[in-house]
Design a protein around this motif. Sequence first.
Motif, PDB file in Angstrom:
ATOM      1  N   ALA A  31      -9.363 -11.071  -2.830  1.00 55.33           N
ATOM      2  CA  ALA A  31     -10.538 -11.704  -2.800  1.00 55.33           C
ATOM      3  C   ALA A  31     -11.270 -11.600  -1.907  1.00 55.33           C
ATOM      4  N   ALA A  32     -12.550 -10.659  -1.125  1.00 53.14           N
ATOM      5  CA  ALA A  32     -12.693  -9.937   0.003  1.00 53.14           C
ATOM      6  C   ALA A  32     -13.381 -11.670   0.334  1.00 53.14           C
ATOM      7  N   ASN A  33     -12.746 -11.392   1.946  1.00 59.29           N
ATOM      8  CA  ASN A  33     -12.835 -12.862   2.998  1.00 59.29           C
ATOM      9  C   ASN A  33     -14.390 -12.988   3.753  1.00 59.29           C
ATOM     10  N   MET A  34     -15.140 -12.023   3.027  1.00 64.13           N
ATOM     11  CA  MET A  34     -16.383 -11.702   3.976  1.00 64.13           C
ATOM     12  C   MET A  34     -17.231 -11.021   3.284  1.00 64.13           C
ATOM     13  N   ASN A  90     -14.417   1.985   2.835  1.00 63.83           N
ATOM     14  CA  ASN A  90     -12.897   2.343   2.674  1.00 63.83           C
ATOM     15  C   ASN A  90     -11.429   1.638   1.854  1.00 63.83           C
ATOM     16  N   VAL A  91     -11.388   1.888   0.654  1.00 62.85           N
ATOM     17  CA  VAL A  91      -9.998   1.908  -0.057  1.00 62.85           C
ATOM     18  C   VAL A  91      -9.104   2.273   0.192  1.00 62.85           C
ATOM     19  N   LEU A  92      -7.907   1.755  -0.070  1.00 61.08           N
ATOM     20  CA  LEU A  92      -7.060   1.610   1.090  1.00 61.08           C
ATOM     21  C   LEU A  92      -5.868   1.894  -0.432  1.00 61.08           C
ATOM     22  N   VAL A  93      -5.966   1.610  -1.070  1.00 64.85           N
ATOM     23  CA  VAL A  93      -5.227   1.125  -2.183  1.00 64.85           C
ATOM     24  C   VAL A  93      -5.799   1.966  -3.647  1.00 64.85           C
ATOM     25  N   GLN A  94      -5.469   2.198  -4.807  1.00 66.22           N
ATOM     26  CA  GLN A  94      -5.388   2.590  -5.948  1.00 66.22           C
ATOM     27  C   GLN A  94      -4.834   2.384  -7.437  1.00 66.22           C
ATOM     28  N   PRO A  95      -4.639   1.883  -8.530  1.00 69.33           N
ATOM     29  CA  PRO A  95      -4.191   1.835  -9.124  1.00 69.33           C
ATOM     30  C   PRO A  95      -2.890   2.306  -9.506  1.00 69.33           C
ATOM     31  N   GLY A  96      -1.911   1.096  -9.262  1.00 65.69           N
ATOM     32  CA  GLY A  96      -0.161   1.436  -9.575  1.00 65.69           C
ATOM     33  C   GLY A  96       0.527   2.022  -8.401  1.00 65.69           C
ATOM     34  N   ASP A  97      -0.646   1.323  -7.113  1.00 68.14           N
ATOM     35  CA  ASP A  97       0.298   1.066  -6.282  1.00 68.14           C
ATOM     36  C   ASP A  97       0.839   0.402  -5.491  1.00 68.14           C
ATOM     37  N   ILE A 120       1.710  -3.282  -3.138  1.00 64.39           N
ATOM     38  CA  ILE A 120       1.404  -3.479  -2.055  1.00 64.39           C
ATOM     39  C   ILE A 120       2.792  -4.996  -1.321  1.00 64.39           C
ATOM     40  N   ASN A 121       2.119  -5.003   0.111  1.00 66.30           N
ATOM     41  CA  ASN A 121       2.676  -6.302  -0.385  1.00 66.30           C
ATOM     42  C   ASN A 121       1.678  -7.307   0.395  1.00 66.30           C
ATOM     43  N   GLU A 122       2.065  -8.615   0.851  1.00 67.44           N
ATOM     44  CA  GLU A 122       1.330  -9.289   1.353  1.00 67.44           C
ATOM     45  C   GLU A 122       1.505  -9.308   2.731  1.00 67.44           C
ATOM     46  N   GLY A 123      -0.420  -9.009   3.045  1.00 70.16           N
ATOM     47  CA  GLY A 123      -0.621  -9.255   4.274  1.00 70.16           C
ATOM     48  C   GLY A 123      -1.643  -7.781   4.484  1.00 70.16           C
ATOM     49  N   GLN A 124      -0.840  -6.351   3.630  1.00 63.22           N
ATOM     50  CA  GLN A 124      -1.334  -5.135   3.877  1.00 63.22           C
ATOM     51  C   GLN A 124      -2.661  -5.034   3.294  1.00 63.22           C
ATOM     52  N   ASP A 125      -3.902  -4.346   4.475  1.00 56.89           N
ATOM     53  CA  ASP A 125      -4.573  -3.776   3.997  1.00 56.89           C
ATOM     54  C   ASP A 125      -4.810  -3.359   2.944  1.00 56.89           C
ATOM     55  N   VAL A 126      -6.041  -3.416   2.174  1.00 54.67           N
ATOM     56  CA  VAL A 126      -6.355  -2.898   0.415  1.00 54.67           C
ATOM     57  C   VAL A 126      -7.758  -2.622   0.845  1.00 54.67           C
ATOM     58  N   LEU A 127      -8.837  -2.938   1.742  1.00 57.68           N
ATOM     59  CA  LEU A 127      -9.778  -2.692   1.948  1.00 57.68           C
ATOM     60  C   LEU A 127     -10.244  -2.542   3.032  1.00 57.68           C
ATOM     61  N   VAL A 128     -11.178  -1.988   3.798  1.00 62.50           N
ATOM     62  CA  VAL A 128     -12.100  -2.027   5.046  1.00 62.50           C
ATOM     63  C   VAL A 128     -13.326  -2.592   4.981  1.00 62.50           C
ATOM     64  N   VAL A 155      -9.497  -6.277   4.490  1.00 64.01           N
ATOM     65  CA  VAL A 155      -9.104  -7.337   3.314  1.00 64.01           C
ATOM     66  C   VAL A 155      -7.788  -6.794   3.629  1.00 64.01           C
ATOM     67  N   GLN A 156      -7.268  -8.116   3.713  1.00 63.76           N
ATOM     68  CA  GLN A 156      -5.530  -8.437   3.359  1.00 63.76           C
ATOM     69  C   GLN A 156      -5.171  -8.955   1.921  1.00 63.76           C
ATOM     70  N   ALA A 157      -3.925  -7.911   1.529  1.00 64.72           N
ATOM     71  CA  ALA A 157      -3.167  -8.853   0.314  1.00 64.72           C
ATOM     72  C   ALA A 157      -3.121 -10.319   0.331  1.00 64.72           C
ATOM     73  N   GLN A 158      -3.704 -11.046  -0.321  1.00 63.70           N
ATOM     74  CA  GLN A 158      -2.644 -12.453  -0.381  1.00 63.70           C
ATOM     75  C   GLN A 158      -1.634 -12.397  -1.038  1.00 63.70           C
ATOM     76  N   ALA A 159      -1.049 -11.668  -1.509  1.00 66.37           N
ATOM     77  CA  ALA A 159      -0.503 -11.185  -2.862  1.00 66.37           C
ATOM     78  C   ALA A 159       0.439  -9.997  -3.147  1.00 66.37           C
TER      79      ALA A 159
END
Length: 70
Positions: free
Chosen positions: A5-8, A14-21, A23-31, A41-45
Amino acid sequence: MKQVAANMAGTVINVLVQPGDEINEGQDVLVLESMKMEVPVQAQASGKVVEVKANIGDFVNDGDIIVVLE
């Protein structure tokens, strides 16, 4: 399904991930840009990206689901 979820409210610049990637908890997924500040915005899982619900230029609100993980 896990979700990121967006934190604000802000505009997606910028979108930093795409379907199929894998990702790790704490990784940036978009700006987000809000009040001329760039905020990542970081992944919570960890997981595999199934869907990215936000695109560059979209405005999102705090709590909006932006990435779906499996």
